[in-house]
Design an enzyme around this catalytic site. Structure first.
Site, PDB file in Angstrom:
ATOM      1  N   SER A 490      22.390 -23.882 -12.285  1.00 22.10           N
ATOM      2  CA  SER A 490      22.687 -23.257 -13.571  1.00 22.10           C
ATOM      3  C   SER A 490      21.940 -21.950 -13.774  1.00 22.10           C
ATOM      4  O   SER A 490      22.531 -20.946 -14.201  1.00 22.10           O
ATOM      5  CB  SER A 490      22.370 -24.224 -14.714  1.00 22.10           C
ATOM      6  OG  SER A 490      20.992 -24.560 -14.736  1.00 22.10           O
ATOM      7  N   ASP A 491      20.628 -21.915 -13.476  1.00 19.97           N
ATOM      8  CA  ASP A 491      19.892 -20.675 -13.743  1.00 19.97           C
ATOM      9  C   ASP A 491      20.269 -19.582 -12.750  1.00 19.97           C
ATOM     10  O   ASP A 491      20.344 -18.401 -13.118  1.00 19.97           O
ATOM     11  CB  ASP A 491      18.382 -20.911 -13.778  1.00 19.97           C
ATOM     12  CG  ASP A 491      17.834 -21.597 -12.551  1.00 19.97           C
ATOM     13  OD1 ASP A 491      18.617 -21.936 -11.649  1.00 19.97           O
ATOM     14  OD2 ASP A 491      16.606 -21.807 -12.490  1.00 19.97           O
ATOM     15  N   CYS A 492      20.520 -19.952 -11.492  1.00 21.78           N
ATOM     16  CA  CYS A 492      20.995 -18.957 -10.524  1.00 21.78           C
ATOM     17  C   CYS A 492      22.340 -18.389 -10.965  1.00 21.78           C
ATOM     18  O   CYS A 492      22.600 -17.185 -10.830  1.00 21.78           O
ATOM     19  CB  CYS A 492      21.128 -19.588  -9.138  1.00 21.78           C
ATOM     20  SG  CYS A 492      19.569 -20.183  -8.442  1.00 21.78           S
ATOM     21  N   THR A 493      23.195 -19.265 -11.494  1.00 19.39           N
ATOM     22  CA  THR A 493      24.499 -18.821 -11.985  1.00 19.39           C
ATOM     23  C   THR A 493      24.345 -17.926 -13.207  1.00 19.39           C
ATOM     24  O   THR A 493      24.987 -16.870 -13.306  1.00 19.39           O
ATOM     25  CB  THR A 493      25.367 -20.043 -12.331  1.00 19.39           C
ATOM     26  OG1 THR A 493      25.557 -20.834 -11.154  1.00 19.39           O
ATOM     27  CG2 THR A 493      26.719 -19.620 -12.883  1.00 19.39           C
ATOM     28  N   GLU A 495      21.715 -16.113 -14.245  1.00 19.13           N
ATOM     29  CA  GLU A 495      21.102 -14.818 -13.936  1.00 19.13           C
ATOM     30  C   GLU A 495      22.067 -13.931 -13.154  1.00 19.13           C
ATOM     31  O   GLU A 495      22.108 -12.710 -13.364  1.00 19.13           O
ATOM     32  CB  GLU A 495      19.802 -15.022 -13.157  1.00 19.13           C
ATOM     33  CG  GLU A 495      18.735 -15.849 -13.867  1.00 19.13           C
ATOM     34  CD  GLU A 495      18.178 -15.179 -15.120  1.00 19.13           C
ATOM     35  OE1 GLU A 495      18.528 -14.007 -15.397  1.00 19.13           O
ATOM     36  OE2 GLU A 495      17.381 -15.827 -15.826  1.00 19.13           O
TER      37      GLU A 495
END
EC number: 4.2.1.124
Length: 766
Positions: A490-493, A495
């Site tokens: 989720s955070d990679c997506t 950002e």
């Protein structure tokens, strides 16, 4: 001489396959003819410096590939270094010069495919499972050449503690788990039990530590499993890992779908090996290890009594009487009933076939990279046990090199790489600093980075009926490493989506061909899918399990391993991305996006600690969590004036700023659940950069800028002659107990902080 190869240049194999021509792949190769005498001398100096100073800083500065890239690109730092004497008198020109120096250095480290390579190791239990697997299968020498083994031994020597043991990670005191498996690892690669070397008798000291602490029966479950497949421990001394687990229906409180994705991936391979009770063919070394690891004769050990043993040094998640009773019941049912005739024929064999069907599906879906180096070893061994000459095993072998990393401290095994994460966070501070007069160097860097993001997005869901195979949607997401790995986060997506949205606003003549808008929509769909009812967002999959299931965790040395959880950092990142998205595409799933942001803000505010901080899960710890929380709140329109949580966060940082003007948070904060400064309250460049960012976002420059100036002075004065920043303590973490090394963080958060600081100075100074 070791060389880092990128993408398709990293070599090919008939058993490799890829979704994007290996964009982001990074492989180390040894070339005996490479390197001038000067280059070889520089490498040896870096190695010597690390070994001589390893008691001061435990993690490497990741210098070998940086030296290679800087040489290949003819890098030369011509911008003079800045030194600030009086924090109150910092000029815009001084801060801008320091920023330009850092950018000039950092852009030279970008690979041709657009990503920033980097080490992503730190745990001391990543190497041994792979070495044990390769030894059992007879492929050790094929994968680990003489040069590999030299570097592996160097790493083990460098990170052995003075008492003879190895810690859970490079900064940890010694524990039984890592000491036992690393002792075995050294013996496998040829180090004799009483071998004398420059560091003293490494194996002798390690064996003494093991025996002084009760012997290898006190290693936790994952260690017991590693020893069992090797034949230096007995499966009957392990907590049960029955393959019949995969038969449990979705209506059951715990089943394959409710497990945390990493536990599922590890347990999948282990349950097959446990169900088969696989044990390697005895060798002289294995027989020696049986005698070396225990204070009593191997044949006299009562394995039933060792099942729940765990050394106090390893114990992070103690088991309760209820848990012990539960696992005893599972063991009786699994071994006294299911593993006996006729059930072993009717049920156990069917369970083993189901397990391998699941395992093959997962491996194919992520191109045999799996979820990390530990599950990789167990999956690969399970495939070999099923068919030593099979294609599945050969495909696994072809991907082992993806996990190997070479630093000045030796050969280490990575999680599976942090290529996407490091790259997208680097692009953030570059995009935040974009001005009208962007030079060619920055423009080229941005264009290549954007191209990498476009090629790295996951564009399809897992094949066939993925829900039955315990997989969720992946279309639209970005992974932690590269597209081939296939597990979007989720955070990679979030950002990546934010960066792509900023690129979307730029003219095509600046950034080239833009990403298809539909792919931006896919990313939003993926983020919305992961939000829980409490407003938080998970990392990989929806949170389907009940929190009470954590009480039955079989893993003793880490926390929160049974089910998926929501994370404040992921929630903050998602809010940042979706608020930007709603500005550019206000009509797409408008109500869902608005509801996500509203509920996400409430989730973040509800999680704030009494001291004004937030506890981070993926970084150390309260400063890291506070950065992502405040960043999300500010993106949602909150300010110091209209948001009490932001005011409290600013106060927390002002209260913890040290006399020097910086911050330095200890990883002990993660364990104690309370902000803990480094010994002597010393400064860490990453903590300081993150705190500086929060103060600027919280409007501290407009109220009382001196604390900000003091922090900026620390960052500027710590910059090295070439524009780099010093490597200090490790600042990444997972499962609240295991440090994960992100050497690029020293550049990312220093330069991001300087970017925001120069912008604030320009606004305020005449």
């Amino acid at each position: 001489m070791w060389r880092l190869r990128i993408g398709a240049k990293a070599g090919n194999d008939t058993h490799l396959f890829t979704t994007n021509n290996y964009v982001g792949r990074q492989i180390w190769e040894f070339d005996a003819n490479a390197g001038s005498p000067q280059e070889l001398a520089e490498v040896e100096e870096a190695r010597r410096n690390f070994s001589n100073n390893r008691s001061h800083y435990k993690a490497s500065a990741d210098l070998l590939w940086r030296m290679q890239f800087l040489r290949e690109k003819g890098f030369e730092q011509k911008i003079p270094r800045v030194r600030v004497e009086d924090a109150a008198k910092i000029r815009y020109e001084d801060a801008k010069t320091a920023l330009k120096r850092g950018l000039h250095y950092f852009t030279a480290l970008q690979a041709d495919d657009g990503h920033w390579p980097a080490d992503n190791s730190g745990p001391n239990f990543f190497i041994a499972p792979l070495v044990i697997c390769l030894y059992i299968t007879g492929h050790l020498e094929k994968i680990f050449t003489v040069e590999h083994r030299i570097e592996l031994i160097r790493y083990m020597y460098n990170h052995q503690n003075e008492d003879g043991g190895w810690g859970l990670h490079v900064e940890s005191p010694s524990i039984m788990f890592c000491t036992v498996i690393n002792y075995i690892c050294l013996r496998i690669v040829g180090v004799e039990a009483g071998h004398d070397d420059d560091q003293g008798s490494t194996c002798t000291k390690a064996r003494k530590w093991i025996l002084d602490h009760g012997g290898a029966t006190y290693t936790p479950l994952i260690g017991k499993a590693c020893l069992s497949v090797l034949g230096v421990y007995d499966w009957s001394g392990c907590k049960p890992m029955p393959p019949e687990f995969w038969f449990l229906p979705s209506s059951f409180p715990i089943n394959g779908g409710t497990l945390w994705i990493y536990l599922r991936d590890i347990f999948m391979g282990l349950s097959y090996l446990y169900g088969k009770k696989f044990v390697a063919t005895p060798t002289p070394l294995i027989l020696q290890l049986q005698e070396e690891l225990y204070p009593e004769p191997y044949t006299k050990i009562n394995w039933r009594l060792t099942r729940n043993r765990c050394a106090k040094e390893d114990l992070c998640y103690p088991s309760s009487f209820l848990q012990d009773l539960f696992w005893k019941g599972v063991h009786i049912f699994s071994e006294s009933i299911l593993n006996r005739w006729p059930f072993n024929k009717l049920i156990r064999q069917a369970a083993l076939r189901t397990t391998m069907k699941l395992l093959h599906y997962q491996d194919e879906a992520n191109r045999y990279i799996t979820g990390g180096s530990v599950p990789k070893a167990f999956h690969m061994l399970a495939c070999w046990v099923e068919d030593p000459e099979g294609e599945y095993f050969k495909k696994h072998l072809a991907r082992v090199s993806d996990f190997i990393w070479i630093g000045e401290d030796g050969l280490k095994i990575q999680s599976f790489g942090s290529q996407l994460w490091d790259t997208v966070m680097s692009l953030h501070f570059l995009l935040d600093g974009v001005e009208d007069d962007v030079d060619d160097e920055i423009r080229s860097t941005l264009v290549k980075g954007y191209d990498y993001l476009k090629k790295s997005q996951v564009t399809e869901n897992p094949p066939s009926d993925h829900i039955k195979m315990f997989r969720h949607i992946s279309k639209g997401g970005w992974t932690f490493s590269d597209k081939d790995q296939g597990w979007p986060v989720s955070d990679c997506t979030a950002e990546s989506l934010k960066c792509c949205l900023l690129f979307e606003r730029m003219p095509s003549e600046f950034v080239g061909q833009k990403m298809d808008v539909e792919k931006l929509f896919d990313a939003v769909d993926f983020l919305l899918y992961l939000q829980s009812d409490n407003g938080g967002i998970t990392a990989w999959e929806p949170a389907d399990g009940k929190t009470w299931l954590e009480w039955f965790s079989p893993v003793e040395f880490v926390q929160d391993t049974v089910i998926e959880h929501e994370y404040v950092e992921c929630t903050g990142s998602a809010i940042v991305a979706l608020t930007q998205f709603s500005k550019q595409f206000p009509e797409f799933r408008k109500k869902e996006v608005e509801r996500f942001i509203t509920n996400g803000v409430k989730y973040i505010e509800d999680l704030q600690m009494k001291d004004g901080s937030w506890c981070g899960n993926w970084g150390v710890c309260f400063i890291y969590g506070t950065l992502f929380a405040v960043r999300g709140l500010v993106a949602a329109g909150k300010t110091f004036h209209n948001c009490e949580p932001i005011r409290r966060a600013v106060r927390f940082l002002l209260d913890t700023q040290n006399q020097e003007g910086g911050w330095g948070e200890s990883y002990l904060s993660c364990l104690r659940k309370k902000y803990t400064p480094l010994a002597g309250n010393k400064t860490n460049i990453v903590s300081t950069g993150q705190a500086l960012m929060v103060l600027i976002m919280g409007g501290q420059m407009e109220r009382d800028p001196l604390p900000v100036h003091r922090a900026a002075k620390v960052v500027i004065n710590l910059q090295l002659d070439n524009g780099d920043f010093p490597q200090q303590e490790v600042m990444g973490v997972f499962n609240m107990n295991v440090l994960l090394h992100y050497p690029t963080y020293r550049n990312i958060y220093s330069l991001w902080a300087l970017t925001l600081y120069t912008q604030a100075l320009r606004r305020l100074q005449p």
